[in-house]
Design a protein around this motif. Structure first.
Motif, PDB file in Angstrom:
ATOM      1  N   ALA A  60       0.838  -1.200   0.000  1.00  0.00           N
ATOM      2  CA  ALA A  60       0.000   0.000   0.000  1.00  0.00           C
ATOM      3  C   ALA A  60       0.870   1.246   0.000  1.00  0.00           C
ATOM      4  O   ALA A  60       1.920   1.278   0.638  1.00  0.00           O
ATOM      5  CB  ALA A  60      -0.921   0.000   1.214  1.00  0.00           C
ATOM      6  N   PRO A  61       0.445   2.297  -0.688  1.00  0.00           N
ATOM      7  CA  PRO A  61       1.220   3.541  -0.720  1.00  0.00           C
ATOM      8  C   PRO A  61       1.230   4.223   0.634  1.00  0.00           C
ATOM      9  O   PRO A  61       0.421   3.899   1.511  1.00  0.00           O
ATOM     10  CB  PRO A  61       0.487   4.387  -1.769  1.00  0.00           C
ATOM     11  CG  PRO A  61      -0.903   3.840  -1.780  1.00  0.00           C
ATOM     12  CD  PRO A  61      -0.784   2.378  -1.494  1.00  0.00           C
ATOM     13  N   GLU A  72       0.614   6.723   3.728  1.00  0.00           N
ATOM     14  CA  GLU A  72      -0.563   7.458   4.153  1.00  0.00           C
ATOM     15  C   GLU A  72      -0.263   8.946   4.205  1.00  0.00           C
ATOM     16  O   GLU A  72       0.872   9.362   4.432  1.00  0.00           O
ATOM     17  CB  GLU A  72      -1.020   6.989   5.540  1.00  0.00           C
ATOM     18  CG  GLU A  72      -1.585   5.584   5.545  1.00  0.00           C
ATOM     19  CD  GLU A  72      -2.046   5.166   6.924  1.00  0.00           C
ATOM     20  OE1 GLU A  72      -1.457   5.664   7.910  1.00  0.00           O
ATOM     21  OE2 GLU A  72      -2.979   4.363   7.028  1.00  0.00           O
ATOM     22  N   THR A  73      -1.285   9.749   4.008  1.00  0.00           N
ATOM     23  CA  THR A  73      -1.157  11.190   4.157  1.00  0.00           C
ATOM     24  C   THR A  73      -1.245  11.540   5.632  1.00  0.00           C
ATOM     25  O   THR A  73      -1.436  10.681   6.491  1.00  0.00           O
ATOM     26  CB  THR A  73      -2.275  11.906   3.390  1.00  0.00           C
ATOM     27  OG1 THR A  73      -3.539  11.584   3.999  1.00  0.00           O
ATOM     28  CG2 THR A  73      -2.302  11.459   1.933  1.00  0.00           C
ATOM     29  N   ALA A  90      -4.508   6.537   2.603  1.00  0.00           N
ATOM     30  CA  ALA A  90      -3.588   6.127   1.554  1.00  0.00           C
ATOM     31  C   ALA A  90      -4.060   6.683   0.214  1.00  0.00           C
ATOM     32  O   ALA A  90      -5.255   6.787  -0.047  1.00  0.00           O
ATOM     33  CB  ALA A  90      -3.498   4.604   1.490  1.00  0.00           C
ATOM     34  N   VAL A  91      -3.097   7.053  -0.624  1.00  0.00           N
ATOM     35  CA  VAL A  91      -3.408   7.548  -1.959  1.00  0.00           C
ATOM     36  C   VAL A  91      -3.103   6.430  -2.943  1.00  0.00           C
ATOM     37  O   VAL A  91      -1.948   6.104  -3.191  1.00  0.00           O
ATOM     38  CB  VAL A  91      -2.578   8.803  -2.288  1.00  0.00           C
ATOM     39  CG1 VAL A  91      -2.894   9.282  -3.694  1.00  0.00           C
ATOM     40  CG2 VAL A  91      -2.851   9.900  -1.272  1.00  0.00           C
ATOM     41  N   GLY A  92      -4.138   5.825  -3.505  1.00  0.00           N
ATOM     42  CA  GLY A  92      -3.946   4.716  -4.422  1.00  0.00           C
ATOM     43  C   GLY A  92      -4.291   3.387  -3.776  1.00  0.00           C
ATOM     44  O   GLY A  92      -4.288   3.240  -2.553  1.00  0.00           O
ATOM     45  N   ALA A  93      -4.594   2.410  -4.622  1.00  0.00           N
ATOM     46  CA  ALA A  93      -5.000   1.091  -4.140  1.00  0.00           C
ATOM     47  C   ALA A  93      -3.782   0.208  -3.887  1.00  0.00           C
ATOM     48  O   ALA A  93      -2.752   0.342  -4.557  1.00  0.00           O
ATOM     49  CB  ALA A  93      -5.912   0.430  -5.167  1.00  0.00           C
ATOM     50  N   GLN A 116      -1.254  -2.919  -4.092  1.00  0.00           N
ATOM     51  CA  GLN A 116      -0.865  -3.783  -5.196  1.00  0.00           C
ATOM     52  C   GLN A 116      -0.340  -5.109  -4.659  1.00  0.00           C
ATOM     53  O   GLN A 116       0.369  -5.144  -3.658  1.00  0.00           O
ATOM     54  CB  GLN A 116       0.221  -3.102  -6.044  1.00  0.00           C
ATOM     55  CG  GLN A 116      -0.179  -1.752  -6.614  1.00  0.00           C
ATOM     56  CD  GLN A 116      -1.311  -1.856  -7.615  1.00  0.00           C
ATOM     57  OE1 GLN A 116      -1.332  -2.773  -8.442  1.00  0.00           O
ATOM     58  NE2 GLN A 116      -2.253  -0.922  -7.543  1.00  0.00           N
ATOM     59  N   HIS A 130       6.049   2.976   2.094  1.00  0.00           N
ATOM     60  CA  HIS A 130       4.945   2.071   1.780  1.00  0.00           C
ATOM     61  C   HIS A 130       4.680   1.115   2.945  1.00  0.00           C
ATOM     62  O   HIS A 130       5.491   0.984   3.863  1.00  0.00           O
ATOM     63  CB  HIS A 130       5.253   1.266   0.520  1.00  0.00           C
ATOM     64  CG  HIS A 130       5.056   2.039  -0.748  1.00  0.00           C
ATOM     65  ND1 HIS A 130       5.744   3.201  -1.019  1.00  0.00           N
ATOM     66  CD2 HIS A 130       4.248   1.814  -1.821  1.00  0.00           C
ATOM     67  CE1 HIS A 130       5.374   3.669  -2.207  1.00  0.00           C
ATOM     68  NE2 HIS A 130       4.464   2.849  -2.711  1.00  0.00           N
TER      69      HIS A 130
END
Length: 218
Positions: free
Chosen positions: A23-24, A26-27, A32-35, A37, A74
Motif C-alpha cells: 500500500a502507498p 498514508e497522508t 492512503a493515496v492509491g490502491a 498492489q 509504503h
C-alpha cells in the motif's frame, strides 16, 4: 529492504513467504493515496538495527537499491480474512477500533470518534479521540474507562475521568518524529486512570508500516 513491524504476528507476516499487498504511504490524514498492489514476499528475517528489532525482507521483482527506494514509506498488508481469531474478549484489532463512534456511557451523548491508538508507556494503550470543533483528547484503553466496545454497532462507550473532556488535551502530530511515545503520561489522562491487573490491549493484524531502506536491500 528494512521494515519495521506493526503486527503481533511478525513471524507469520514477515517471515513466511507468500502473497502480500503493498500500500502507498498514508497522508497526514492517515489516508492512503492509491490502491494496494499484490506482491510476493520471498523471504524475511528479524534483525537488530540501531538497537531496535526490525525485519529484512525481500519482495519479488525489487532487486536493486533504486527499486527498493521507491517503496520508502509504503506498507505491507494482509487481507482482514487472514487475521488469526482472538480468544480474549478484551483483545481487539487496532483496525477494528479506529473509526468507532465514541459515546458517553452514562447518557449516550456523543464524545467523538477514535482516530488512532498508541502503545502506552504504562499498563494501557492509549486511544486518540477527535471531536469536531474541539481539540483531540487521549484516553487510556482500560476497562474502567472504556466499559463497552460494540464492534457490530460501531460504538465505544466511555467513562472518562472527571474534567478530561473539558480539558480536551491535545497530543503531538502522529506523523512527526517521536509521536506515540509517552502518550499515557503526557496526555494527563494516564495518571488519572485506575490500573487493571490484566492489561487491555489491541492486537495488530497488519504487517508493517515503515520506510524500507534501500541500503539494507537483500
Amino acid at each position: 529492504m528494512r521494515v519495521s513491524p506493526s503486527t503481533d504476528f511478525p513471524d507469520d507476516r514477515l517471515g513466511t513467504p507468500g502473497i502480500r499487498w503493498l500500500a502507498p504511504p498514508e497522508t497526514k490524514m492517515r489516508r492512503a493515496v492509491g490502491a494496494p498492489q499484490e506482491v510476493t514476499l520471498e523471504r524475511g528475517r528479524e534483525v537488530l538495527y540501531k538497537g531496535n528489532p526490525c525485519w529484512l525482507v525481500k519482495l519479488q521483482g525489487y532487486d536493486s537499491p533504486e527499486a527498493v527506494d521507491e517503496l520508502r514509506g509504503h506498507r505491507l498488508l494482509v487481507p482482514s480474512s487472514e487475521r488469526p481469531p482472538l480468544e480474549d474478549e478484551d483483545e481487539f484489532y487496532v483496525q477494528d477500533l479506529v473509526g468507532l463512534r465514541v459515546l458517553m456511557h452514562a447518557d449516550g451523548s456523543p464524545a467523538g470518534t477514535v482516530t488512532d491508538i498508541f502503545d502506552g508507556t504504562g499498563t494501557h494503550d492509549v486511544l486518540q479521540i477527535e471531536v469536531p470543533g474541539r481539540p483531540t483528547y487521549m484516553l487510556p484503553f482500560a476497562r474502567e474507562l472504556v466499559p463497552v466496545v460494540d464492534l457490530a454497532a460501531g460504538v465505544m462507550r466511555i467513562e472518562p475521568p472527571e474534567g478530561l473532556l473539558d480539558l480536551a488535551v491535545s497530543g503531538p502530530d502522529p506523523d512527526e518524529d517521536g509521536a506515540g511515545e509517552g502518550w499515557a503520561g503526557e496526555s494527563g489522562a494516564g495518571e488519572a486512570a485506575p490500573r487493571r491487573r490484566r492489561r487491555r490491549r489491541q492486537r495488530k493484524g497488519g504487517v508493517a508500516e515503515a520506510a524500507p531502506s534501500p541500503e539494507m536491500a537483500r
